[in-house]
Write a protein that holds these residues in place. Structure first.
Motif, short mmCIF file in Angstrom:
data_model
loop_
_atom_site.label_atom_id
_atom_site.label_comp_id
_atom_site.label_asym_id
_atom_site.label_seq_id
_atom_site.Cartn_x
_atom_site.Cartn_y
_atom_site.Cartn_z
N ALA A 2 -60.06 -31.15 17.77
CA ALA A 2 -60.39 -29.75 17.98
C ALA A 2 -59.32 -29.12 18.86
N THR A 3 -59.12 -27.82 18.71
CA THR A 3 -58.15 -27.11 19.54
C THR A 3 -58.73 -25.78 19.99
N ALA A 4 -58.18 -25.27 21.09
CA ALA A 4 -58.55 -23.94 21.58
C ALA A 4 -57.40 -23.40 22.42
N LEU A 5 -57.25 -22.10 22.38
CA LEU A 5 -56.24 -21.41 23.17
C LEU A 5 -56.95 -20.52 24.18
N SER A 6 -56.51 -20.58 25.44
CA SER A 6 -57.15 -19.76 26.48
C SER A 6 -56.97 -18.27 26.14
N PRO A 7 -57.86 -17.41 26.65
CA PRO A 7 -57.77 -15.98 26.34
C PRO A 7 -56.42 -15.35 26.69
N ASP A 8 -55.77 -15.83 27.76
CA ASP A 8 -54.47 -15.27 28.11
C ASP A 8 -53.31 -15.95 27.39
N ALA A 13 -55.74 -26.32 24.62
CA ALA A 13 -56.59 -27.50 24.80
C ALA A 13 -56.70 -28.22 23.47
N ILE A 14 -56.67 -29.56 23.53
CA ILE A 14 -56.77 -30.38 22.33
C ILE A 14 -57.79 -31.48 22.58
N GLY A 15 -58.76 -31.61 21.68
CA GLY A 15 -59.73 -32.70 21.72
C GLY A 15 -59.28 -33.77 20.74
N LEU A 16 -59.20 -35.01 21.19
CA LEU A 16 -58.64 -36.10 20.38
C LEU A 16 -59.67 -37.16 20.02
N ASN A 17 -59.36 -37.95 19.02
CA ASN A 17 -60.26 -39.02 18.57
C ASN A 17 -60.40 -40.16 19.57
N PHE A 24 -52.52 -28.22 27.89
CA PHE A 24 -51.07 -28.10 28.03
C PHE A 24 -50.69 -26.65 28.33
N ASP A 25 -49.59 -26.49 29.09
CA ASP A 25 -48.99 -25.18 29.31
C ASP A 25 -48.30 -24.79 28.00
N THR A 26 -48.62 -23.63 27.45
CA THR A 26 -48.06 -23.25 26.15
C THR A 26 -46.58 -22.90 26.22
N ARG A 27 -46.08 -22.54 27.39
CA ARG A 27 -44.66 -22.20 27.50
C ARG A 27 -43.78 -23.43 27.56
N THR A 28 -44.25 -24.47 28.27
CA THR A 28 -43.41 -25.66 28.48
C THR A 28 -43.91 -26.90 27.75
N LEU A 29 -45.14 -26.85 27.24
CA LEU A 29 -45.81 -27.99 26.61
C LEU A 29 -46.01 -29.17 27.55
N VAL A 30 -45.98 -28.90 28.86
CA VAL A 30 -46.26 -29.92 29.87
C VAL A 30 -47.78 -30.11 29.95
N GLU A 31 -48.21 -31.37 29.96
CA GLU A 31 -49.64 -31.64 30.09
C GLU A 31 -50.11 -31.26 31.48
N VAL A 49 -66.84 -37.85 19.41
CA VAL A 49 -65.54 -37.22 19.65
C VAL A 49 -65.71 -35.72 19.89
N PRO A 50 -64.76 -35.10 20.60
CA PRO A 50 -64.79 -33.65 20.78
C PRO A 50 -64.64 -32.96 19.43
N ARG A 51 -65.53 -32.03 19.13
CA ARG A 51 -65.51 -31.38 17.83
C ARG A 51 -65.27 -29.87 17.93
N LEU A 52 -65.64 -29.29 19.09
CA LEU A 52 -65.51 -27.85 19.27
C LEU A 52 -65.10 -27.56 20.71
N LEU A 53 -64.05 -26.80 20.90
CA LEU A 53 -63.57 -26.39 22.22
C LEU A 53 -63.64 -24.88 22.31
N ARG A 54 -64.17 -24.36 23.43
CA ARG A 54 -64.27 -22.92 23.66
C ARG A 54 -63.95 -22.63 25.11
N PHE A 55 -63.02 -21.75 25.36
CA PHE A 55 -62.72 -21.35 26.73
C PHE A 55 -63.77 -20.36 27.20
N VAL A 56 -64.29 -20.59 28.43
CA VAL A 56 -65.22 -19.66 29.07
C VAL A 56 -64.43 -18.52 29.69
N ASP A 57 -63.32 -18.87 30.29
CA ASP A 57 -62.36 -17.92 30.85
C ASP A 57 -60.99 -18.59 30.75
#
Length: 82
Positions: A2-8, A13-17, A24-31, A49-57
């Motif tokens: 599963a994946t999710a992108l923060s509102p900003d 975020a990535i959920g793995l098996n 990860f920081d989207t600009r640098t891809l640093v964990e 396994v994580p199946r759904l990711l949702r940012f609250v903020d």
């Protein structure tokens, strides 16, 4: 998986098996962090396994673990705030 992108758009975020969720920081891809979900209790006691990711903020993430296929959507019994 599963994946999710923060509102900003700054955190991916990535959920793995392997029963983890990583972000990860989207600009640098640093964990920026990770959490192991394998030890969390589930509604039926099995590891899921994580199946759904949702940012609250921009900083808080709700992770929903795999749910029964016959349900149209998950319940909060397998959802955690990380």
């Amino acid at each position: 998986m599963a994946t999710a992108l923060s509102p900003d758009g700054n955190i991916l975020a990535i959920g793995l098996n392997d029963l983890s969720t990583r972000w990860f920081d989207t600009r640098t891809l640093v964990e920026l962090g990770r959490v192991d979900l394998g030890d969390l209790p589930t509604s039926d006691g099995t590891m899921r396994v994580p199946r759904l990711l949702r940012f609250v903020d921009n900083q808080r993430l709700r992770v929903t673990l795999d749910w029964w296929d016959y349900l149209s959507s998950p319940n909060d019994g397998n959802t955690y705030l990380v």
